[in-house]
Structures are given as C-alpha cells and as structure tokens.
Design a protein around this motif. Structure first.
Motif, short mmCIF file in Angstrom:
data_model
loop_
_atom_site.label_atom_id
_atom_site.label_comp_id
_atom_site.label_asym_id
_atom_site.label_seq_id
_atom_site.Cartn_x
_atom_site.Cartn_y
_atom_site.Cartn_z
N THR A 45 0.78 -0.77 0.00
CA THR A 45 0.39 -0.18 0.03
C THR A 45 1.17 1.70 0.48
OG1 THR A 45 -1.73 -1.36 1.17
CG2 THR A 45 -1.91 1.17 1.46
N CYS A 51 -3.24 4.71 1.66
CA CYS A 51 -5.03 4.30 1.81
C CYS A 51 -5.48 4.56 3.61
CB CYS A 51 -4.87 3.00 2.77
SG CYS A 51 -5.84 2.55 3.43
N HIS A 68 -12.08 0.03 3.47
CA HIS A 68 -10.69 0.85 2.67
C HIS A 68 -11.59 1.57 2.29
CE1 HIS A 68 -7.95 -2.20 3.56
NE2 HIS A 68 -7.77 -1.51 4.15
N SER A 118 -7.59 3.86 -1.17
CA SER A 118 -6.37 3.15 -1.01
C SER A 118 -5.56 2.57 -2.78
CB SER A 118 -6.27 2.37 -0.41
OG SER A 118 -6.93 0.56 -1.51
N TYR A 154 -2.02 0.84 -3.71
CA TYR A 154 -1.93 0.68 -3.90
C TYR A 154 -0.70 -1.31 -5.20
CZ TYR A 154 -5.48 -3.40 -4.52
OH TYR A 154 -6.86 -3.86 -4.62
N CYS A 209 -1.32 0.53 5.57
CA CYS A 209 -2.80 0.60 5.43
C CYS A 209 -3.06 0.18 7.06
CB CYS A 209 -3.66 -0.36 5.15
SG CYS A 209 -5.48 0.20 4.27
#
Length: 922
Positions: free
Chosen positions: A392, A395, A405, A408, A410, A493
């Motif tokens: 990540t 996040c 979530h 985010s 990633y 995260c």
C-alpha cells in the motif's frame, strides 16, 4: 783542273746515291704482320689495357733497318678513348693505353680497328708498309665504388595478430656499379635487435612468432643491404609494421568517456564512430542508444525546487496537499520515515516493509468529490517471495471498529490498483470501485512519475506523461454510512477493527517522493509533463541531414534512441550526430552511463554478424557554483513614531541581491597570479527567509507586513509568522528584490520592545546554493534621546546653510537619533574646518579664473562663473557611528553662448548644471 774534279765528284755522288736508293727500295718487300683479333681488359680508372694475345707486330724484312722495324700502331675509330704505343720497334712490341679515365658505368666494352706500320725504306719512313686490320675487343673491369641504396625511404605494412606470415613485405635495394658482382644485392640484414622478424637474401620479411595487438600495436625495424662485393649500404631503411586485431565486427572509433561542460548545450557523443563489419554484406542495421540515469535523483537530472515552487512554475492548480513533506515541527509525521539526502522535491523516502506513517486529521484532504488528482514518484521492484501481498502506498480506512477501505493506492503482483468506494449518501448503485493497470514500469526498479486523474467514473493513469487506461475495472457497492472516523496512512494500511489490536498491514517496499492529493480538480497533461520533465537526455544534431533512409524514435523521456537504416555509411553518419544535452543551469555533476546495442541483418538471413554491446559514460563536470550576495544598509535608527505610522518602517529599502561565479582565466592567472575572474550571472531564486533573531515577534504589539498586491504578476508567495516571513517561488533575483523592499515592520508599542534584529537569507535550487546571512539591526529613537541630541548639536557657521533632503537621507543614510559623544563634536568641528579650507580653495580658483578670463580672448566671456554664496553644506551630527556632510555645489547663473559667429550669439540665463552632492563619511 779543280773545277773538273769537282764536277766529276758530284756526278759520281749522284750516281752512287741513285744506285743505293734503288737498292733500299727494293729491300722493303713485306708488310708488317699482327694478329687478326685481340681481346683486352682494362680496370676502370686505370690506363693500361691487358691484351690477349699481346700486341706484337712482325715484319719479314727484318733485320733490315727501317724495312724490318715497326714504327707505329694506328687505331681507327676516333670515339675509342685508347691509343697504341710502340715499346720496341725492332721486336715489334706495342702497348694499348687509355687516353683518359674509363668508367664502366658509362660503357662496359669497346671495339675498334688497329694496324701496324713499319718504318719504310729509310729514316724518313718513305715507302713504309702497314699491316692488315685487326679487331680489338676491350672489356672494362668494374670497381666496387657504389654502396647499395633502398628504393623506398621507408616501408609500411600491416599484419593481423595471431598469424605467422611467410612474407609480410619485401624490401629492395639497388647498386649503381656496372658489374654483376658489385651491382647485385647478395644479402639483407635486420639491424634492430630483439624483434620477432627475419629477412632472407631477397629482402622478404616474415614474423618469427605470433604477434599480439594488446602487447604491441606497432613495430619499427631497421634493415641494411650488402652487394656481392660485401659493400654495405650507408643508410639503413626503416620498416613499420602495424599489428591489427583480429577483425571482429563491432563499433570502432568511440571513447569510453565523454566530458560535458555545464552550459555548453548539446555535445556530440561519438563524432568518429563507425561500424566494422569485416566486409560482410548487410541488408539493415538497428541500433539502440540508452542513457542510463537511474542513479541521479529520481531517474535523471530534474529541477530540484520545492514541490510548491514546481507546481507554481508549471501552472498547476492550487490547493494540493503534500503528504510527504520534509520533516519539521508542523510536518512531524514523516520524521520516523527513512529518507535519503535532499530537501523537498529532492527528498526520497524509503520503505522496506516496516515503515508507515499516519497523516494528522487536520492535514487530510477533504471533499474528495468526483474530481481529484493523486500524484507521486515511485521506484519499485518485484515483491520478494512466492506469494506476493498487497503493498500500500496510500490508504484511507476506518480508524476503529471496522476495517473498510474508502480509497487506497497499492501495488499487487506488479499491478497498480486504485480503490475508490463511494458512500451511500452520494450514490446507491453498483459502481466501478477498483481500477487495475498492468505495466512493466511498476516493477522495473526505476523512478517513474505516476498521476491518477479521477473524473468519476473515468480514472486515467499517467506514467511519465503517457496515458494508460485500466485493463480491468471491477464494480462494488457503496459503503454504508457510519460515524466511524477514518485514518489516512502512508506506506501501509491502518487496520483498526476486526482485530484484537489495531495495527498497520500491507506494508510497501520501495521508494516514494512528492506524494500529493489535489481535491476538486484534475491536472492537464501539459502540467503533468512539466512536473516530471527531465532536463537531460539524448539529442540529434541536424535532423535534416540524417537522410531519408534513416528511421529514428525517442522514448518520451529522450533517454532511449532507436535508429534503423539499410545503408551502413548513413547509419555511421547518423550515430555521429547523437548528442547529450543538459538544459539545467547548474546540473548535477557525476557519471551518466551509456549503453549501445546493435543488431545486423544480412541478405537472406535473420542474423549474420554479432555486434557486441558497448558501454561508455558521460561525465558531467562540476558547474561553477554561484555565490549569492545580499548587500544593503545593515543598521537603521528611527524615531518611535516611524514604527507606529500607518506605513511602518521599510526594512530593506536599499537591498541588492547579486550572484557571481568564479571562472578560470589563464591570462590573469599568469599575469596577476589570480585563479580566475568573477562574473555576474543571472539566475532564479526559490526562497528568501526573513528570520527574527532573539525573542519572537509579539503579535499584539508588532509584526511584519507585505501587501499582497506586491506579489501580483510574479511566481511568488509568502507566509508570515511570529518567527519571521518566508517568500518562496521560482523567480528572478530582481523580482525578489522588489518584493523584499516592500516588507514593512510595524510596532505599535515601541517603548515596550527592545531593539530588533532580522536575518535575511536566500536560496537557489532549494538550498543547494545559499546566500550570505544578512543581518539588519533596528534601533528605536525615543523622545528623551532626541532632546539630548538637540542639546549636543553644534551650531553651523554663518556661511553654512543647512539644507534638508529627506528623500536622499532616508534612502542613502537612514540613521537618526543617536546621542553624539565628545569625539563626535570634535569630528564635526574638524570637518567644518575642512569645509572652510575647501571653500577658500574654491574662492582662490574663482579669483584666478576671473583674472585669466580678463586677459583671454573675448570668445571666452560666456564661460561658467561659480557663485560662492550658493554653496550649501548639510551637517548631520545625529549619528554617533556614521558622520557625513553633504556639500551642495550650485553654479552661478550666467550667459550661455550659442553659435560660432559673435554676431549670431544668443544670450540666455539658465543653470549650467544640476546640484551636486559630496558626501564625507567617517
């Protein structure tokens, strides 16, 4: 009787004589006899000819005198340089001699006729006879007088390493002697010792061992010659033998290092480069030149200004939030992260799977609507291990209770994924939520600039300015509304719910820099390209001269150039035009690696020749570092009323900012012993800080002010606090001067505040080059101190007229209100006396001028006359540290003459010059 006797005797005498004569004539009956042919030999430069048989004439009349004797040998043929002499007339022996020098080189043989003559019947040679004609052949013997001489002044040959040659080359000498013995060369000899070569009697040179190009690339041997008489040549000849490497296909004529001088523009990398194919016929050549700069900053030489300055310079939209700023008191969430050296845009954060940071709530961008932009620099490689996990970058998840979530960014299995889940309050349908991109750049361990533009439901990814659409988009339901706070994190995260203990998860492994979020707007492609623009790269000089048969292609960063063509010579010419360019004024010094790979195709074959890759470097030399200098008045003394006024006190009204570099000057170094000369240069600044020294400003009593209108039309902005003021942005030094001169200091209660000191520093390239620390001291003059000054003032003399020039005093000498000491009074009196002397001197000059004017030509009557009464002197004894007097010289009004003819003169009264100021400093 006597007469008769005489006559008888005479008659008898004649009779006897006739009888005797008739008898002798009858005695010379035979001709001399000699051989019919002779063969002779004479050595050149000698005079005796050796004949075979010897020269002898016989006469059968012998031994009768005269008739049997030989008196001469005569040669027929005037061109023959010989003569025959009689050695013994009785025996008939003779000898053949040369009349002069005989040269074999001119004529080797002679042939002529010879005859023998007897002496006749008596002493007078009358009735003589001559022999038959005999042929004489004479050969001239040679003398070894000439040395062998080589036909060439020197000999040149080339051999390929690793081979034994029977005959590399043949040397040849000649001899000017005429005979085979002396004119033929019977032997050659190498006089140079310890050489791997030998020579035979015919002059053929061969090598006795295999030669190596790496060991020795050229040999020089000396050879001498001998003729068959063993006479040696006077001078030996030099033989140069070049050793060539075994013909290997590849690029020739390139240097492993190319030095680049900053500020010189474009420089050719391979001006003499050519491809060696060893004679093989080619159908096409494809070459790729790659400039490798991954070790420089974020992949190449880019501007190192701060992120905000770069965005303003490129015209980016305002309102972005920098989530990876340099650690400071106000941005302390990045203090725990591992960083490389650098500042702001140069700053690089390394994540090894264990670091992460929480963004404070007050710094979290709000109102991420349907339009926003996320941008970052990323360097990432393949994830270690068999099972790759999510990594990540950014996040936004629930802080507690749950583990949802919201959005985010990633990396997963070398794929970049952006997650965006909307709330039910915004939309209540199945909508796109995850956007996937599969790109090689994500795991190539190189720096790339990623920008995600969100115009929901469309999401566009820019990598190094090139757009990419997602290959996969997955839908999801919106998130149910709740009162749970969210947490924005970097490098991992935050998992706040569904676990026994809140923790970070899905750590990132790689490097990040300049991670920003801009809510409400998206960036244009032009701005994105500007933000990631590389200032160095490959270039081609004179594209027009490449030719139609050459195809070329650059990648967007201009770090890779691919060229293709069918004609080898055109390809060689095209490669010679490839250049390196760096447009930065102060580029990052160091090495840039070059890699060139080539593939060749032959007729009817896929590949026929293997061309080795080559590696070289571009060495960017250290630029001349600028020296930024701030100068101006460093002390101000002002009444308290000036600080309380509506305009306040202008701090840096006389500020000057200049920048100089020291450049080498060979001439000055040799003449004056200096290392170089200073030259003033123009470049940008990116920030100037005005720092309060000592106690911070008290907002209720004092502060620094700057009108916002001063910043209009400039790439500048300013922040203000109790510790000082910061003016930042990429702009010229003159614009910085204009803005800093408008900074005012206000103090509404100066009596309660001590004297202030401010320190001004400026920077270029985000702290790479900084100026001197310029300190300004502010002294407040209170009323009691002003009255004390009045009591100590010295009254000016009557001939001095005190003139006030507020503008001049404030601009040049902005100091008032210090209490004068006794030394000050003495200095003022001394200066006054000096002024009296100056005035008297001027008066004397004036009198002399008048006297000369009366005796001079009448055309000089209109010259300037000085009026002593207009001499104004300003005395300012108020400053205890700085004392000055301003002398104002005003010329008298007088007639000014126009024209050349006296009758055409026009008289007009006007001042002949402006007021002059003479300043005398202590």
């Amino acid at each position: 009787c006597v007469c008769v006797c005489v006559c008888v005797c005479v008659c008898l005498y004649f009779q006897v004589g006739v009888a005797v004569g008739g008898g002798k004539k009858s005695l010379n009956k035979h001709k001399p006899w000699i051989e019919t042919s002779y063969h002779g030999v004479i050595t050149e430069n000698m005079d005796i000819v050796l004949l075979d048989p010897p020269l002898v004439a016989l006469d059968k009349d012998a031994p009768v005198p005269y008739a049997g004797e030989i008196c001469a040998f005569k040669i027929h043929g005037l061109e023959a340089p010989f003569e025959a002499v009689v050695l013994n007339g009785t025996s008939g022996e003779g000898q053949l001699r040369a009349r002069g020098p005989v040269d074999c080189e001119l004529q080797k043989e002679y042939t002529f006729i010879i005859q023998a003559h007897d002496c006749g019947a008596g002493p007078g040679g009358t009735g003589g006879k001559k022999s038959h004609k005999a042929v004489v052949h004479i050969q001239v013997n040679d003398v070894n007088e000439f040395s062998p001489v080589f036909r060439e002044a020197q000999y040149q040959a080339a051999v390929t390493e690793g081979k034994i040659y029977d005959n590399i080359l043949q040397v040849e000498a000649t001899d000017q002697d005429c005979s085979p013995q002396y004119s033929q060369i019977c032997n050659y000899q190498i006089t140079t010792s310890n050489t791997p070569f030998a020579i035979d009697r015919n002059g053929n040179i061969r090598n006795t061992e295999k030669l190596s190009f790496d060991k020795q690339q050229q040999y020089e041997v000396l050879v001498t010659a001998f003729d068959c008489g063993q006479k040696r040549s006077t001078e030996s000849v030099a033989v140069h033998i070049d050793v060539k490497p075994v013909c290997k296909p590849g690029w020739q004529g390139w240097n492993k290092r190319v030095d680049y001088e900053p500020g010189t523009g474009s420089k050719q990398l391979f001006p003499k480069m050519h491809l060696e194919t060893c004679g093989g016929p080619l159908s096409s050549v494809r070459t790729m030149v790659e400039l490798q700069t991954s070790h420089i900053g974020k992949g190449c030489d880019r501007e190192t200004y701060s992120e905000k300055s770069l965005q303003k310079l490129c015209g980016a939209s305002s309102g972005s939030t920098d989530l990876l700023p340099a650690p400071s008191v106000s941005t302390n969430w990045t203090a725990s992260l591992v960083t490389d050296s650098g500042r702001d845009s140069d700053l690089i954060f390394r994540f090894d799977g264990r670091q992460a940071a929480k963004i404070p709530d007050q710094m979290v961008p709000q109102n991420l609507t349907d339009q926003f932009t996320i941008a970052t620099w990323m360097k990432h490689g393949p994830t270690p291990g068999l099972r790759a996990e999510k990594e990540t970058l950014l996040c936004n998840s629930d802080k507690t209770e749950m583990n949802r979530h919201h959005y985010s960014l990633y990396v997963h299995n070398c794929r970049l994924v952006f997650l965006l889940r909307r709330d039910f309050t915004q939309v209540d349908t199945f909508r796109p939520a995850e956007f996937h991109w599969k790109l090689e750049q994500i795991c190539d361990k190189e720096w790339h600039y990623y920008v995600i533009n969100v115009e929901f439901p469309v999401v566009t990814l820019y990598v190094d300015g090139v757009t990419y659409d997602p290959y996969l988009v997955t839908d999801d339901w919106p998130i149910h509304p709740s009162q749970i706070d969210v947490q924005l994190t970097l490098g991992a995260c935050w998992q706040g719910g569904e676990v026994t203990m809140s923790r970070f998860t899905q750590y990132f492994r790689g490097s990040l820099s300049g991670l920003t979020i801009r809510p409400g707007k998206i960036e244009s492609q032009k701005v994105i390209s500007c933000l990631q623009a590389c200032k160095e790269g490959l270039d081609i000089n004179s594209l027009e001269s490449l030719g139609k048969g050459i195809k070329f292609h650059f990648n967007p960063a201009q770090s890779i150039l691919v060229m293709e063509g069918e004609d080898l010579e055109n390809m060689n010419a095209a490669l010679r035009k490839v250049s390196y360019i760096n447009s930065r004024q102060f580029p990052t010094p160091g090495i840039r690696h070059l890699h060139i790979s080539t593939s060749v195709q032959c007729f009817g074959e896929d590949t026929c020749i293997s061309i080795p890759d080559i590696d070289a470097v571009v060495m960017v030399l250290q630029p001349s570092e600028p020296r930024i200098t701030i100068a101006g008045v460093d002390r101000l003394t002002r009444p308290a009323a000036d600080l309380r006024g509506p305009a306040g006190l202008t701090l840096f009204q006389d500020l000057h900012i200049i920048s100089t570099v020291t450049k080498g000057d060979t001439a000055s170094h040799h003449t004056a012993g200096r290392l170089g000369v200073q030259e003033e240069i123009i470049h940008n600044l990116d920030y100037c800080d005005i720092l309060v020294l000592g106690e911070e400003l008290r907002p209720e009593q004092e502060g620094l002010q700057l009108q916002r209108s001063t910043l209009l039309g400039k790439h500048l902005d300013a922040t203000n606090s109790t510790s000082g003021m910061s003016i930042y942005g990429v702009d010229s030094m003159s614009n910085y001067e204009q803005v800093i001169r408008q900074v005012h200091y206000h103090n509404w209660h100066p009596t309660q505040t001590p004297d202030r000191k401010f320190r001004l520093t400026c920077s270029e390239l985000n702290g790479r080059y900084t100026s001197n620390e310029f300190t300004l001291e502010i002294s407040v003059l209170h009323k009691s101190e002003a009255g004390e000054h009045v009591n100590h003032m010295v009254a000016p003399p009557q001939y001095m007229q005190v003139v006030h020039h507020p503008a001049m005093v404030h601009s040049l000498y902005p100091t008032h209100g210090s209490v004068p000491s006794a030394a000050t009074v003495v200095i003022v009196i001394c200066i006054a006396a000096l002024v009296v002397v100056v005035v008297l001197g001027i008066y004397r000059i004036h009198l002399t001028h008048q006297q000369e004017g009366r005796s001079s030509d009448t055309t000089k009557e209109g010259e300037l006359d000085w009026n002593d009464s207009a001499l104004n002197i300003t005395v300012n004894p108020m400053e205890m540290n700085t004392h000055f007097i301003t002398i104002v010289l005003q010329p008298a009004y007088g007639p000014i003459t126009h024209g050349h003819d006296r009758q055409d003169m026009e008289l007009r009264d006007e001042p002949t010059s402006h007021t002059g100021h003479i300043t005398i400093w202590k």
